[in-house]
Design a protein around this motif. Structure first.
Motif, PDB file in Angstrom:
ATOM      1  N   ILE A  95       0.835  -1.210   0.000  1.00 39.46           N
ATOM      2  CA  ILE A  95       0.000   0.000   0.000  1.00 39.46           C
ATOM      3  C   ILE A  95       0.866   1.254   0.000  1.00 39.46           C
ATOM      4  O   ILE A  95       0.617   2.199  -0.734  1.00 39.46           O
ATOM      5  CB  ILE A  95      -0.968  -0.015   1.206  1.00 39.46           C
ATOM      6  CG1 ILE A  95      -2.056  -1.061   0.970  1.00 39.46           C
ATOM      7  CG2 ILE A  95      -1.568   1.363   1.466  1.00 39.46           C
ATOM      8  CD1 ILE A  95      -2.890  -1.381   2.184  1.00 39.46           C
ATOM      9  N   MET A  96       1.906   1.254   0.824  1.00 34.88           N
ATOM     10  CA  MET A  96       2.770   2.436   0.953  1.00 34.88           C
ATOM     11  C   MET A  96       3.566   2.736  -0.317  1.00 34.88           C
ATOM     12  O   MET A  96       3.884   3.888  -0.582  1.00 34.88           O
ATOM     13  CB  MET A  96       3.781   2.225   2.088  1.00 34.88           C
ATOM     14  CG  MET A  96       3.195   2.262   3.462  1.00 34.88           C
ATOM     15  SD  MET A  96       4.431   1.878   4.719  1.00 34.88           S
ATOM     16  CE  MET A  96       5.550   3.261   4.538  1.00 34.88           C
ATOM     17  N   GLU A 111       2.798   2.345  -3.500  1.00 31.53           N
ATOM     18  CA  GLU A 111       2.109   2.861  -4.681  1.00 31.53           C
ATOM     19  C   GLU A 111       2.533   4.327  -4.805  1.00 31.53           C
ATOM     20  O   GLU A 111       2.512   5.065  -3.817  1.00 31.53           O
ATOM     21  CB  GLU A 111       0.595   2.717  -4.491  1.00 31.53           C
ATOM     22  CG  GLU A 111      -0.221   2.934  -5.752  1.00 31.53           C
ATOM     23  CD  GLU A 111      -0.379   4.394  -6.130  1.00 31.53           C
ATOM     24  OE1 GLU A 111      -0.414   4.691  -7.326  1.00 31.53           O
ATOM     25  OE2 GLU A 111      -0.460   5.242  -5.217  1.00 31.53           O
ATOM     26  N   THR A 128       1.555   7.362  -5.852  1.00 28.71           N
ATOM     27  CA  THR A 128       0.773   8.502  -5.361  1.00 28.71           C
ATOM     28  C   THR A 128       0.627   8.438  -3.849  1.00 28.71           C
ATOM     29  O   THR A 128       0.766   9.450  -3.157  1.00 28.71           O
ATOM     30  CB  THR A 128      -0.611   8.559  -6.035  1.00 28.71           C
ATOM     31  OG1 THR A 128      -0.427   8.663  -7.450  1.00 28.71           O
ATOM     32  CG2 THR A 128      -1.419   9.752  -5.551  1.00 28.71           C
ATOM     33  N   ARG A 129       0.374   7.240  -3.318  1.00 30.42           N
ATOM     34  CA  ARG A 129       0.251   7.110  -1.866  1.00 30.42           C
ATOM     35  C   ARG A 129       1.563   7.444  -1.174  1.00 30.42           C
ATOM     36  O   ARG A 129       1.568   8.046  -0.105  1.00 30.42           O
ATOM     37  CB  ARG A 129      -0.197   5.693  -1.490  1.00 30.42           C
ATOM     38  CG  ARG A 129      -1.628   5.452  -1.864  1.00 30.42           C
ATOM     39  CD  ARG A 129      -2.105   4.113  -1.341  1.00 30.42           C
ATOM     40  NE  ARG A 129      -3.163   3.669  -2.222  1.00 30.42           N
ATOM     41  CZ  ARG A 129      -3.178   2.535  -2.893  1.00 30.42           C
ATOM     42  NH1 ARG A 129      -2.209   1.664  -2.770  1.00 30.42           N
ATOM     43  NH2 ARG A 129      -4.181   2.246  -3.686  1.00 30.42           N
ATOM     44  N   TYR A 130       2.657   7.055  -1.786  1.00 36.54           N
ATOM     45  CA  TYR A 130       3.966   7.375  -1.212  1.00 36.54           C
ATOM     46  C   TYR A 130       4.163   8.893  -1.150  1.00 36.54           C
ATOM     47  O   TYR A 130       4.632   9.417  -0.142  1.00 36.54           O
ATOM     48  CB  TYR A 130       5.071   6.707  -2.030  1.00 36.54           C
ATOM     49  CG  TYR A 130       6.436   6.876  -1.418  1.00 36.54           C
ATOM     50  CD1 TYR A 130       6.813   6.124  -0.315  1.00 36.54           C
ATOM     51  CD2 TYR A 130       7.335   7.805  -1.932  1.00 36.54           C
ATOM     52  CE1 TYR A 130       8.065   6.284   0.257  1.00 36.54           C
ATOM     53  CE2 TYR A 130       8.588   7.974  -1.362  1.00 36.54           C
ATOM     54  CZ  TYR A 130       8.944   7.209  -0.269  1.00 36.54           C
ATOM     55  OH  TYR A 130      10.185   7.379   0.297  1.00 36.54           O
ATOM     56  N   ILE A 152       1.781  11.112  -0.971  1.00 38.98           N
ATOM     57  CA  ILE A 152       0.872  11.602   0.065  1.00 38.98           C
ATOM     58  C   ILE A 152       1.514  11.414   1.440  1.00 38.98           C
ATOM     59  O   ILE A 152       1.507  12.329   2.278  1.00 38.98           O
ATOM     60  CB  ILE A 152      -0.499  10.887  -0.010  1.00 38.98           C
ATOM     61  CG1 ILE A 152      -1.258  11.321  -1.275  1.00 38.98           C
ATOM     62  CG2 ILE A 152      -1.332  11.163   1.251  1.00 38.98           C
ATOM     63  CD1 ILE A 152      -2.506  10.505  -1.576  1.00 38.98           C
ATOM     64  N   LEU A 153       2.088  10.251   1.674  1.00 37.92           N
ATOM     65  CA  LEU A 153       2.740   9.995   2.958  1.00 37.92           C
ATOM     66  C   LEU A 153       3.904  10.950   3.187  1.00 37.92           C
ATOM     67  O   LEU A 153       4.100  11.449   4.302  1.00 37.92           O
ATOM     68  CB  LEU A 153       3.212   8.541   3.035  1.00 37.92           C
ATOM     69  CG  LEU A 153       2.093   7.499   3.153  1.00 37.92           C
ATOM     70  CD1 LEU A 153       2.659   6.095   2.992  1.00 37.92           C
ATOM     71  CD2 LEU A 153       1.350   7.645   4.469  1.00 37.92           C
ATOM     72  N   HIS A 165      -7.264   7.348  -2.285  1.00 32.74           N
ATOM     73  CA  HIS A 165      -5.974   6.950  -1.711  1.00 32.74           C
ATOM     74  C   HIS A 165      -5.989   7.089  -0.190  1.00 32.74           C
ATOM     75  O   HIS A 165      -5.448   6.234   0.526  1.00 32.74           O
ATOM     76  CB  HIS A 165      -4.830   7.781  -2.300  1.00 32.74           C
ATOM     77  CG  HIS A 165      -4.492   7.413  -3.699  1.00 32.74           C
ATOM     78  ND1 HIS A 165      -3.990   6.177  -4.050  1.00 32.74           N
ATOM     79  CD2 HIS A 165      -4.574   8.122  -4.855  1.00 32.74           C
ATOM     80  CE1 HIS A 165      -3.771   6.140  -5.355  1.00 32.74           C
ATOM     81  NE2 HIS A 165      -4.124   7.309  -5.864  1.00 32.74           N
ATOM     82  N   MET A 166      -6.620   8.150   0.302  1.00 32.68           N
ATOM     83  CA  MET A 166      -6.690   8.380   1.747  1.00 32.68           C
ATOM     84  C   MET A 166      -7.471   7.258   2.424  1.00 32.68           C
ATOM     85  O   MET A 166      -7.101   6.811   3.516  1.00 32.68           O
ATOM     86  CB  MET A 166      -7.338   9.728   2.064  1.00 32.68           C
ATOM     87  CG  MET A 166      -6.570  10.918   1.511  1.00 32.68           C
ATOM     88  SD  MET A 166      -4.870  10.965   2.021  1.00 32.68           S
ATOM     89  CE  MET A 166      -4.965  12.077   3.366  1.00 32.68           C
ATOM     90  N   VAL A 199      -7.662   4.134   1.460  1.00 29.71           N
ATOM     91  CA  VAL A 199      -6.785   2.958   1.496  1.00 29.71           C
ATOM     92  C   VAL A 199      -5.761   3.111   2.619  1.00 29.71           C
ATOM     93  O   VAL A 199      -5.539   2.180   3.401  1.00 29.71           O
ATOM     94  CB  VAL A 199      -6.084   2.745   0.128  1.00 29.71           C
ATOM     95  CG1 VAL A 199      -5.034   1.650   0.209  1.00 29.71           C
ATOM     96  CG2 VAL A 199      -7.103   2.433  -0.960  1.00 29.71           C
ATOM     97  N   LEU A 200      -5.142   4.293   2.709  1.00 33.74           N
ATOM     98  CA  LEU A 200      -4.142   4.549   3.746  1.00 33.74           C
ATOM     99  C   LEU A 200      -4.763   4.478   5.145  1.00 33.74           C
ATOM    100  O   LEU A 200      -4.159   3.948   6.080  1.00 33.74           O
ATOM    101  CB  LEU A 200      -3.482   5.916   3.528  1.00 33.74           C
ATOM    102  CG  LEU A 200      -2.596   6.037   2.293  1.00 33.74           C
ATOM    103  CD1 LEU A 200      -2.232   7.497   2.027  1.00 33.74           C
ATOM    104  CD2 LEU A 200      -1.346   5.181   2.438  1.00 33.74           C
TER     105      LEU A 200
END
Length: 108
Positions: free
Chosen positions: A9-10, A12, A14-16, A18-19, A46-47, A49-50
């Motif tokens: 998950i981390m 991906e 775009t998610r990375y 965002i983090l 994405h939020m 999922v995170l």
């Protein structure tokens, strides 16, 4: 959720990103969308999922939900990575000679 699933998950892209933003400070979906130049609905997906993975949490601030990194989970992940590294170092020290199933006898 399992370690492997959280890492998936981390990582991906775009998610990375965002983090990475949330490591600086808390942000709302609208600001994250502007900073990453993507739609608010994409950021919201994405939020979710995170958040379901336990990587972030939300706090209502005025009219907007602001999101924060779950540092406890990141610390747990860090400890698991450290354990992996330590195990690999120990194994490397223990196996100077080949112990594969073919018993080739090579020295490493």
């Amino acid at each position: 959720m399992k370690f492997r699933e959280i890492i998936h998950i981390m990582t991906e892209p775009t998610r990375y990103k965002i983090l990475q933003l949330l490591m600086e400070r808390h942000y709302c979906v609208k600001t994250i969308a502007k900073k990453l130049n993507i739609s608010e609905s994409a950021v919201s997906q994405h939020m979710n999922v995170l958040k379901n993975a336990g990587l972030i949490s939300g706090t209502k601030m005025g009219y907007h939900m602001h999101y924060l990194i779950n540092t406890n989970l990141l610390e747990q992940l860090s400890h698991q990575f450290s354990s992996l590294v330590n195990s690999a170092k120990q194994e490397k020290e223990l196996t100077k000679e080949c112990i594969c199933e073919y018993e080739c006898g090579r020295k490493h």
